[in-house]
Design a protein around this motif. Structure first.
Motif, PDB file in Angstrom:
ATOM      1  N   ARG A 303      20.807 -19.099 -19.062  1.00  0.00           N
ATOM      2  CA  ARG A 303      19.569 -19.672 -18.556  1.00  0.00           C
ATOM      3  C   ARG A 303      19.606 -19.726 -17.035  1.00  0.00           C
ATOM      4  O   ARG A 303      20.577 -20.217 -16.459  1.00  0.00           O
ATOM      5  N   VAL A 304      18.557 -19.204 -16.408  1.00  0.00           N
ATOM      6  CA  VAL A 304      18.502 -19.110 -14.951  1.00  0.00           C
ATOM      7  C   VAL A 304      17.322 -19.942 -14.447  1.00  0.00           C
ATOM      8  O   VAL A 304      16.244 -19.938 -15.052  1.00  0.00           O
ATOM      9  N   LYS A 305      17.544 -20.656 -13.360  1.00  0.00           N
ATOM     10  CA  LYS A 305      16.479 -21.414 -12.713  1.00  0.00           C
ATOM     11  C   LYS A 305      16.480 -21.052 -11.230  1.00  0.00           C
ATOM     12  O   LYS A 305      17.439 -21.329 -10.525  1.00  0.00           O
ATOM     13  N   ASP A 306      15.402 -20.417 -10.778  1.00  0.00           N
ATOM     14  CA  ASP A 306      15.265 -20.035  -9.372  1.00  0.00           C
ATOM     15  C   ASP A 306      14.259 -20.954  -8.688  1.00  0.00           C
ATOM     16  O   ASP A 306      13.151 -21.163  -9.193  1.00  0.00           O
ATOM     17  N   LYS A 307      14.644 -21.503  -7.542  1.00  0.00           N
ATOM     18  CA  LYS A 307      13.726 -22.282  -6.704  1.00  0.00           C
ATOM     19  C   LYS A 307      13.611 -21.558  -5.373  1.00  0.00           C
ATOM     20  O   LYS A 307      14.553 -21.560  -4.571  1.00  0.00           O
ATOM     21  N   LEU A 308      12.474 -20.926  -5.150  1.00  0.00           N
ATOM     22  CA  LEU A 308      12.275 -20.074  -3.985  1.00  0.00           C
ATOM     23  C   LEU A 308      11.344 -20.769  -3.004  1.00  0.00           C
ATOM     24  O   LEU A 308      10.146 -20.915  -3.255  1.00  0.00           O
ATOM     25  N   LYS A 309      11.885 -21.210  -1.883  1.00  0.00           N
ATOM     26  CA  LYS A 309      11.088 -21.882  -0.871  1.00  0.00           C
ATOM     27  C   LYS A 309      10.744 -20.881   0.226  1.00  0.00           C
ATOM     28  O   LYS A 309      11.575 -20.558   1.081  1.00  0.00           O
ATOM     29  N   ARG A 310       9.538 -20.384   0.184  1.00  0.00           N
ATOM     30  CA  ARG A 310       9.062 -19.400   1.147  1.00  0.00           C
ATOM     31  C   ARG A 310       7.618 -19.719   1.520  1.00  0.00           C
ATOM     32  O   ARG A 310       6.981 -20.561   0.922  1.00  0.00           O
ATOM     33  N   GLY A 311       7.117 -19.011   2.496  1.00  0.00           N
ATOM     34  CA  GLY A 311       5.752 -19.261   2.935  1.00  0.00           C
ATOM     35  C   GLY A 311       4.712 -18.747   1.984  1.00  0.00           C
ATOM     36  O   GLY A 311       3.648 -19.346   1.804  1.00  0.00           O
ATOM     37  N   TYR A 312       4.967 -17.587   1.358  1.00  0.00           N
ATOM     38  CA  TYR A 312       4.030 -16.941   0.445  1.00  0.00           C
ATOM     39  C   TYR A 312       2.650 -16.752   1.063  1.00  0.00           C
ATOM     40  O   TYR A 312       1.646 -16.687   0.357  1.00  0.00           O
ATOM     41  N   ASN A 313       2.589 -16.719   2.389  1.00  0.00           N
ATOM     42  CA  ASN A 313       1.341 -16.463   3.125  1.00  0.00           C
ATOM     43  C   ASN A 313       0.251 -17.487   2.834  1.00  0.00           C
ATOM     44  O   ASN A 313      -0.948 -17.186   2.941  1.00  0.00           O
ATOM     45  N   THR A 314       0.633 -18.690   2.431  1.00  0.00           N
ATOM     46  CA  THR A 314      -0.377 -19.730   2.201  1.00  0.00           C
ATOM     47  C   THR A 314      -0.914 -20.226   3.542  1.00  0.00           C
ATOM     48  O   THR A 314      -0.237 -20.142   4.578  1.00  0.00           O
ATOM     49  N   SER A 315      -2.120 -20.752   3.522  1.00  0.00           N
ATOM     50  CA  SER A 315      -2.776 -21.203   4.753  1.00  0.00           C
ATOM     51  C   SER A 315      -1.987 -22.351   5.382  1.00  0.00           C
ATOM     52  O   SER A 315      -1.578 -23.300   4.690  1.00  0.00           O
ATOM     53  N   ASP A 316      -1.814 -22.273   6.696  1.00  0.00           N
ATOM     54  CA  ASP A 316      -1.106 -23.342   7.407  1.00  0.00           C
ATOM     55  C   ASP A 316      -1.993 -24.576   7.563  1.00  0.00           C
ATOM     56  O   ASP A 316      -1.509 -25.702   7.477  1.00  0.00           O
ATOM     57  N   PHE A 317      -3.287 -24.365   7.801  1.00  0.00           N
ATOM     58  CA  PHE A 317      -4.230 -25.468   7.956  1.00  0.00           C
ATOM     59  C   PHE A 317      -5.109 -25.526   6.720  1.00  0.00           C
ATOM     60  O   PHE A 317      -5.675 -24.516   6.296  1.00  0.00           O
TER      61      PHE A 317
END
Length: 361
Positions: A303-317
């Motif tokens: 069983r694998v659990k990945d937690k990926l903290k990235r920007g994913y190009n989401t809006s800053d404001f």
């Protein structure tokens, strides 16, 4: 979000128990007071009987004359009759106060009293207290002043419910995200200020909130950042969970409308919205604190659990509009982001939420 969901459930249960039990507690108080009326009469009559028996014994023993015994009996009877009258009046007045004020008894605090207590909240600072990181503590050696017209109140805001996205050219039913599995959570502090001097029908609600919006893709898909664009792609093995969460810190501002109950005395003026209908319209603006994706799957028997903290190009404001309506502190709540979820997406997607909002004073 498991821990947050548990905390939310506890908040809901506590609030429901409080509202459902308020009327029952009031009735129990009144029933208890009515029972005390009967006990008071029995208690005073029993005390009078004991006093009369003691007077008779003294008269038989020759300590007092027959005339003195008669006078003492009359005084005892008069005293016990007045006791019954006064004590029953206190009980009757207390019952009337409870019925008139929905289970609460208003109290007047003397400005010369010295109090020691700790309050968590925000507001103005005066000479009678100090604040450290939003915690106000009163000084026992200083007098507590009564504010005549208190126009601003503070609440803790807790909101939760389902979350999704409005995609340009598509209906909500065609959304690539799970309607029930995608959720939002909001926690913040709110100030409510009366707008006009002589009426509380319109209030300005403003504060600071942490919004957590989640999106769970359907059909074994997950988010992939390809340069400046973020898209959904099919994962190479079966996903047990796929979720994108965006954490935003925003400043909400709402205009709230609804009736209130005014209480006015020589020392204070108060408007209460307890058990009153409220409706609010407004919006919010802020910035994105972070975006992360959580993936759970099985690979090679593990069983694998990945937690990926990235920007994913989401809006800053981020900014949007919202509304709520309900009674007292239990409100139906909706919000809609006018800012797109992803900055460089070929098709605009905007976050939308529906749920319950609790204003906890």
């Amino acid at each position: 979000m498991t821990a947050i969901s548990r905390i939310t459930a506890v908040f809901i249960l506590c609030l429901m128990a409080h509202h459902l039990g308020a009327q029952e507690r009031t009735e129990q108080k009144i029933d208890s007071l009515r029972q005390q009326r009967v006990l008071i009469e029995l208690q005073e009559k029993d005390a009078l009987k004991n006093e009369v028996e003691a007077i008779v014994a003294r008269q038989k023993n020759g300590e007092i004359s027959l005339e003195e015994a008669r006078v003492l009996k009359e005084e005892a009877a008069r005293k016990r009759a007045l006791n019954i009258e006064n004590r029953l009046a206190i009980i009757d007045n207390t019952i009337a106060l409870l019925e008139r004020n929905e289970g609460e008894i208003p109290t007047v605090q003397d400005s010369t009293r010295y109090l020691t207590k700790i309050e968590i909240g925000w507001g103005h600072r005066d000479e009678s207290n100090s604040r450290v990181f939003g915690i106000r503590y009163s000084d026992r050696n200083k007098e507590r002043k009564i504010v005549y017209d208190r126009r601003t109140y503070s609440d803790l805001v807790l909101a939760f419910g389902i979350n999704n996205a409005i995609i340009s050219g598509q209906s909500l039913g065609d959304s690539p995200y799970e309607l029930g599995g995608s959720r939002f959570f909001e926690l913040g502090v709110n100030w409510r200020t009366r707008v006009f001097r002589n009426t509380n029908f319109m209030r300005l609600n403003y504060g600071l909130s942490l919004q957590m919006n989640g999106l769970n893709p359907k059909d074994n898909q997950y988010f992939v950042a390809n340069g400046d664009e973020t898209t959904l792609e099919t994962f190479d093995v079966d996903l047990r969970k796929s979720k994108l969460r965006m954490d935003n810190l925003v400043v909400p501002v709402y205009f709230e409308f609804g009736p209130s109950r005014m209480t006015k005395t020589e020392t204070r003026l108060r408007y209460s919205i307890r058990n009153q209908f409220r409706i609010g319209f407004g919006g919010y603006g802020g910035f994105n604190l972070g975006t992360r994706q959580k993936l759970k799957y099985d690979r090679n028997g593990e069983r694998v659990k990945d937690k990926l903290k990235r920007g994913y190009n989401t809006s800053d404001f981020v900014y949007g509009i919202g509304a709520y309506a309900g009674v007292d502190g239990v409100l139906l709540y909706t919000k809609y982001d006018l800012s797109p979820i992803f900055k460089e997406a070929s098709v605009d997607q905007r976050n939308i939420s529906f749920g319950l909002r609790l204003d906890l004073d």
